[in-house]
Design a protein around this motif. Structure first.
Motif, PDB file in Angstrom:
ATOM      1  N   MET A   1     -39.725  46.659  28.756  1.00  0.00           N
ATOM      2  CA  MET A   1     -39.584  48.107  29.639  1.00  0.00           C
ATOM      3  C   MET A   1     -39.115  47.905  30.949  1.00  0.00           C
ATOM      4  SD  MET A   1     -41.925  51.265  30.039  1.00  0.00           S
ATOM      5  CE  MET A   1     -43.087  51.016  30.832  1.00  0.00           C
ATOM      6  N   ARG A   2     -38.088  48.540  31.572  1.00  0.00           N
ATOM      7  CA  ARG A   2     -37.378  48.019  32.680  1.00  0.00           C
ATOM      8  C   ARG A   2     -38.582  48.948  33.636  1.00  0.00           C
ATOM      9  NH1 ARG A   2     -31.253  47.983  33.269  1.00  0.00           N
ATOM     10  NH2 ARG A   2     -30.811  46.238  32.230  1.00  0.00           N
ATOM     11  N   ARG A   3     -38.547  48.595  34.896  1.00  0.00           N
ATOM     12  CA  ARG A   3     -39.265  49.565  35.852  1.00  0.00           C
ATOM     13  C   ARG A   3     -38.764  50.862  35.883  1.00  0.00           C
ATOM     14  NH1 ARG A   3     -39.831  47.825  42.260  1.00  0.00           N
ATOM     15  NH2 ARG A   3     -41.537  49.325  42.660  1.00  0.00           N
ATOM     16  N   TYR A   4     -39.722  51.764  35.870  1.00  0.00           N
ATOM     17  CA  TYR A   4     -39.314  53.219  35.887  1.00  0.00           C
ATOM     18  C   TYR A   4     -38.877  53.590  34.687  1.00  0.00           C
ATOM     19  CZ  TYR A   4     -39.446  52.535  40.983  1.00  0.00           C
ATOM     20  OH  TYR A   4     -39.748  52.391  42.358  1.00  0.00           O
ATOM     21  N   GLY A   5     -38.752  52.595  33.482  1.00  0.00           N
ATOM     22  CA  GLY A   5     -38.362  53.026  32.240  1.00  0.00           C
ATOM     23  C   GLY A   5     -39.393  53.941  31.499  1.00  0.00           C
ATOM     24  N   VAL A  36     -32.591  60.202  31.095  1.00  0.00           N
ATOM     25  CA  VAL A  36     -33.809  60.520  31.409  1.00  0.00           C
ATOM     26  C   VAL A  36     -34.319  59.347  32.209  1.00  0.00           C
ATOM     27  CG1 VAL A  36     -36.204  60.760  30.835  1.00  0.00           C
ATOM     28  CG2 VAL A  36     -34.422  62.001  29.452  1.00  0.00           C
ATOM     29  N   GLU A  37     -34.021  57.992  31.773  1.00  0.00           N
ATOM     30  CA  GLU A  37     -34.782  57.013  32.652  1.00  0.00           C
ATOM     31  C   GLU A  37     -33.966  56.863  33.938  1.00  0.00           C
ATOM     32  OE1 GLU A  37     -34.481  53.666  30.219  1.00  0.00           O
ATOM     33  OE2 GLU A  37     -36.370  54.156  29.345  1.00  0.00           O
ATOM     34  N   ALA A  38     -32.601  57.458  34.121  1.00  0.00           N
ATOM     35  CA  ALA A  38     -31.722  57.430  35.371  1.00  0.00           C
ATOM     36  C   ALA A  38     -32.409  58.311  36.311  1.00  0.00           C
ATOM     37  CB  ALA A  38     -30.378  57.806  34.937  1.00  0.00           C
ATOM     38  N   VAL A  39     -32.668  59.724  35.833  1.00  0.00           N
ATOM     39  CA  VAL A  39     -33.358  60.521  36.615  1.00  0.00           C
ATOM     40  C   VAL A  39     -34.648  60.020  37.043  1.00  0.00           C
ATOM     41  CG1 VAL A  39     -34.328  63.064  36.715  1.00  0.00           C
ATOM     42  CG2 VAL A  39     -32.214  62.703  35.386  1.00  0.00           C
ATOM     43  N   LEU A  40     -35.442  59.678  36.313  1.00  0.00           N
ATOM     44  CA  LEU A  40     -36.784  59.088  36.693  1.00  0.00           C
ATOM     45  C   LEU A  40     -36.698  57.995  37.703  1.00  0.00           C
ATOM     46  CD1 LEU A  40     -38.611  58.775  33.351  1.00  0.00           C
ATOM     47  CD2 LEU A  40     -39.061  60.714  35.374  1.00  0.00           C
ATOM     48  N   TYR A  41     -35.768  57.332  37.314  1.00  0.00           N
ATOM     49  CA  TYR A  41     -35.409  56.002  38.346  1.00  0.00           C
ATOM     50  C   TYR A  41     -35.040  56.708  39.913  1.00  0.00           C
ATOM     51  CZ  TYR A  41     -33.608  51.825  40.600  1.00  0.00           C
ATOM     52  OH  TYR A  41     -33.360  50.869  41.472  1.00  0.00           O
ATOM     53  N   ARG A  42     -34.311  57.564  39.768  1.00  0.00           N
ATOM     54  CA  ARG A  42     -33.744  58.070  41.171  1.00  0.00           C
ATOM     55  C   ARG A  42     -34.843  58.825  41.825  1.00  0.00           C
ATOM     56  NH1 ARG A  42     -33.494  62.890  44.310  1.00  0.00           N
ATOM     57  NH2 ARG A  42     -31.594  62.830  45.684  1.00  0.00           N
ATOM     58  N   TYR A  43     -35.696  59.620  41.236  1.00  0.00           N
ATOM     59  CA  TYR A  43     -36.710  60.540  41.977  1.00  0.00           C
ATOM     60  C   TYR A  43     -38.153  59.421  42.109  1.00  0.00           C
ATOM     61  CZ  TYR A  43     -34.332  64.648  41.451  1.00  0.00           C
ATOM     62  OH  TYR A  43     -33.623  65.690  41.569  1.00  0.00           O
ATOM     63  N   ARG A  44     -38.420  58.464  41.501  1.00  0.00           N
ATOM     64  CA  ARG A  44     -39.276  57.601  41.522  1.00  0.00           C
ATOM     65  C   ARG A  44     -39.168  56.452  42.872  1.00  0.00           C
ATOM     66  NH1 ARG A  44     -41.651  56.352  35.458  1.00  0.00           N
ATOM     67  NH2 ARG A  44     -42.590  58.173  35.353  1.00  0.00           N
TER      68      ARG A  44
END
Length: 98
Positions: A1-5, A36-44
């Motif tokens: 799993m990638r970071r923020y994934g 969804v992972e892109a959105v999580l990455y952006r906000y986190r």
């Protein structure tokens, strides 16, 4: 799993709530999980939309899709579904909402 994934168990909890899945009315999305992972990455990560890594695709498309999902209530439905979890393991509070 990638970071923020998302872990597989997290993805299983929300995948059936999202538009664009197989058998859902309308078009089939290329990859809801990546979105969804892109959105999580952006906000986190706290980055501007323009700094979203290329592996997530064009930042404008990701932003546009998120805006559509917010306007149509998809994001709210996901949050309500996760908030109904009794252990609240998915609830987050950070400085952006406090």
């Amino acid at each position: 799993m990638r970071r923020y994934g998302l872990s597989d168990s997290q993805w299983e909890r929300i995948k059936d709530l999202l538009p664009g899945r197989e058998g859902h009315v309308g078009g089939t999305a290329a990859d809801n999980r990546l979105f969804v992972e892109a959105v999580l990455y952006r906000y986190r990560a706290g980055i501007p939309w323009r700094d979203l890594p290329a592996r997530f695709g064009d930042w404008k498309n990701v932003h546009r899709r998120l805006r559509r999902w917010c306007e149509s209530g998809v994001i709210e439905q996901v949050f309500l579904h996760l908030a109904a979890d009794r252990d609240n393991g998915y609830m987050m509070i950070d400085s952006t909402i406090v």
